[in-house]
Design an enzyme around this catalytic site. Structure first.
Site, mmCIF file in Angstrom:
data_model
loop_
_atom_site.group_PDB
_atom_site.id
_atom_site.type_symbol
_atom_site.label_atom_id
_atom_site.label_comp_id
_atom_site.label_asym_id
_atom_site.label_seq_id
_atom_site.Cartn_x
_atom_site.Cartn_y
_atom_site.Cartn_z
ATOM 1 N N ARG A 55 0.834 -1.215 0.000
ATOM 2 C CA ARG A 55 0.000 0.000 0.000
ATOM 3 C C ARG A 55 0.860 1.252 0.000
ATOM 4 N NH1 ARG A 55 -2.092 1.140 4.585
ATOM 5 N NH2 ARG A 55 -2.660 -1.017 5.067
ATOM 6 N N TYR A 83 -18.175 15.613 -14.443
ATOM 7 C CA TYR A 83 -18.421 14.198 -14.215
ATOM 8 C C TYR A 83 -19.423 14.070 -13.064
ATOM 9 C CZ TYR A 83 -17.301 9.243 -14.059
ATOM 10 O OH TYR A 83 -17.382 7.876 -14.110
ATOM 11 N N ASP A 94 -9.483 18.461 -13.204
ATOM 12 C CA ASP A 94 -9.570 17.126 -13.807
ATOM 13 C C ASP A 94 -9.454 17.314 -15.313
ATOM 14 O OD1 ASP A 94 -10.540 14.822 -15.064
ATOM 15 O OD2 ASP A 94 -12.097 14.451 -13.561
ATOM 16 N N LYS A 109 -9.203 6.216 -19.165
ATOM 17 C CA LYS A 109 -9.605 6.736 -20.470
ATOM 18 C C LYS A 109 -8.394 6.770 -21.406
ATOM 19 C CE LYS A 109 -13.311 7.125 -18.005
ATOM 20 N NZ LYS A 109 -13.739 8.335 -17.322
HETATM 21 C C1 PLP Z 1 -14.217 8.604 -16.029
HETATM 22 C C2 PLP Z 1 -13.999 9.912 -15.403
HETATM 23 C C3 PLP Z 1 -13.774 10.016 -14.027
HETATM 24 C C4 PLP Z 1 -13.813 8.822 -13.119
HETATM 25 O O1 PLP Z 1 -12.741 7.978 -13.373
HETATM 26 P P1 PLP Z 1 -12.780 6.371 -13.040
HETATM 27 O O2 PLP Z 1 -11.459 5.926 -13.518
HETATM 28 O O3 PLP Z 1 -13.935 5.827 -13.814
HETATM 29 O O4 PLP Z 1 -12.987 6.283 -11.582
HETATM 30 C C5 PLP Z 1 -13.523 11.269 -13.511
HETATM 31 N N1 PLP Z 1 -13.508 12.363 -14.277
HETATM 32 C C6 PLP Z 1 -13.727 12.310 -15.610
HETATM 33 C C7 PLP Z 1 -13.690 13.544 -16.408
HETATM 34 C C8 PLP Z 1 -13.986 11.080 -16.215
HETATM 35 O O5 PLP Z 1 -14.210 11.015 -17.516
#
Ligand code: PLP
Length: 405
Positions: free
Chosen positions: A71, A124, A196, A221
């Protein structure tokens, strides 16, 4: 061999070189060319003397050349973190089990009871949920302001505001945040700025270069890029991320070493993949805008997009996600989607396969229609995440489905 001592990357390197070599040692175990996948939960000590030497160094905050427990660190994950930090121009990066783990751990590390944060609206859905529903339980209040309204952003700041949170480009309308204005407001009010930038990747845009404190990614992604893993990152200065790493070591939304291995592999092709995603995004957006069965298209590379000017000044490319409304209602739109042959109906983006969703039936199905409309989710809205297929094939597929509307 010191597995934790990563080689720095030269300033002069370009994105492609950095994506392949940054953060890796030239010489790896067994003379292998590839970073080893160290699939282990824990690490062993030869004897108690080694335990004591490690504990002494660790408690004095000195660097150690070994690890203790999974961890708290892993060589494959450390290589992945070093690679991402280099790509973002960050001092350090932390890999998490998912994008949501990166967001929640960062927010929990930066905020305490009685604090307030300001976030921008088009985002999101789970991020909004965490702030408005979960953090509120701990007396952390959130104000939501329209993205692009910098006066509203500044007006929402209170004496107890601690953090500004945004996304760029946003989901689903691909709104682009003016990173320089956003971070200037944060700095002037002594607030932590968190962005983000999953939809952009460091290849299209680097928020830290514009003064943002912490950048977050869902590596599920584009960074992973193959629709086969879940992961997340936070990147920034060591000062900004030290409390995040300390909390991460306790909360334990730890990445899996195998996912770090897959990510290292995926990131190597990021710049060529993004080149194709950008190209497919631009070509498909232009095609859709010219089609009479399409009502409106949102893509930051189109002059008709509200943030075209900011996006052009700030981004190298606009990515592979295109949102649009078709001429028809909820079920006409569903039938259009069902006629598509190439994209899969699936709620993600950034991978090799094109994916399509109707947000009203996918991410917002459980939200009553009036509330959905208030959140800006139109019934006839389609979000298309273009993969790496040939643009001509994607356009031909969209054309046949639109023609049947
Ligand atoms: C998919 C996504 C998330 C969440 O990410 P996970 O890997 O699915 O937990 C957060 N912000 C954006 C912009 C996303 O497209």
């Amino acid at each position: 061999m010191d597995l934790l001592n990563r080689q720095p990357d030269p300033e002069s390197w370009g994105d492609s070189t950095r994506a392949i070599h940054a953060g890796s040692q030239r010489e790896k175990p067994y003379h292998a060319i590839i970073e080893p996948l160290v699939q282990t939960a824990t690490y062993t000590f030869r004897n108690s003397e080694e335990v004591i030497a490690y504990q002494d160094a660790h408690s004095r905050g000195l660097p150690t050349d070994r690890l203790e427990y999974g961890r708290y660190g892993n060589p494959t994950i450390a290589a992945c973190e070093a690679r991402l930090a280099a790509l973002e121009g960050a001092e350090t990066a932390i890999q998490f089990a998912s994008g949501m783990a990166a967001i929640t751990t960062t927010l929990l590390a930066c905020l305490r009871s009685g604090d307030h944060l300001v976030m921008t609206d088009d985002c999101y859905r789970r991020t909004r949920q965490i702030c408005l529903e979960f953090l509120a339980r701990f007396d952390i209040q959130t104000s939501v302001v329209p993205i692009g309204d910098y006066a509203a952003l500044e007006d929402a700041i209170r004496p107890n505001t601690r953090l500004l949170l945004s996304e760029t480009p946003t989901n689903p309308y691909l709104r682009v945040l003016d990173l320089e204005r956003f971070s200037e407001i944060a700095h002037r009010h002594r607030l932590i700025s968190v962005v983000d930038t999953t939809f952009a990747t460091p290849f299209n845009q680097r928020p830290l270069d514009w003064g943002v404190d912490i950048v977050i990614h869902s590596a599920t992604k584009y960074l992973g890029g193959h629709n086969d893993l879940l992961a997340g990152f936070a990147a920034g200065s060591a000062a900004a991320l030290t409390p995040v790493r300390e909390l991460h070591n306790i909360l334990g939304a730890t990445a899996d070493p195998h996912n770090a291995y897959l990510l290292l592999r995926g990131i190597k092709t990021l710049s060529i993949r993004l080149g194709r995603h950008n190209e497919n995004g631009q070509r498909v957006a232009e095609f859709l805008e010219s089609h009479p069965a399409v009502e409106q298209v949102w893509y930051p590379g189109l002059p008709s997009h509200p943030d075209y000017a900011v996006a052009s000044a700030q981004m190298k490319g606009f990515g592979g996600v295109v949102s649009f409304t078709v001429r028809g209602g909820l079920y006409d739109t569903a039938r259009f989607i069902d006629r598509l042959q190439i994209p899969y109906i699936s709620p993600s983006l950034g991978g090799t396969e094109s994916l399509v969703i109707q947000p009203a039936l996918m991410s917002y199905y459980d939200v009553p229609p009036e509330k959905r409309q208030a959140l800006g989710i139109r019934d006839n809205l389609v979000r298309l995440s273009l993969g790496l297929e040939d643009a001509d094939d994607l356009i031909a597929d969209l054309k046949q489905a639109l023609e049947a509307l």
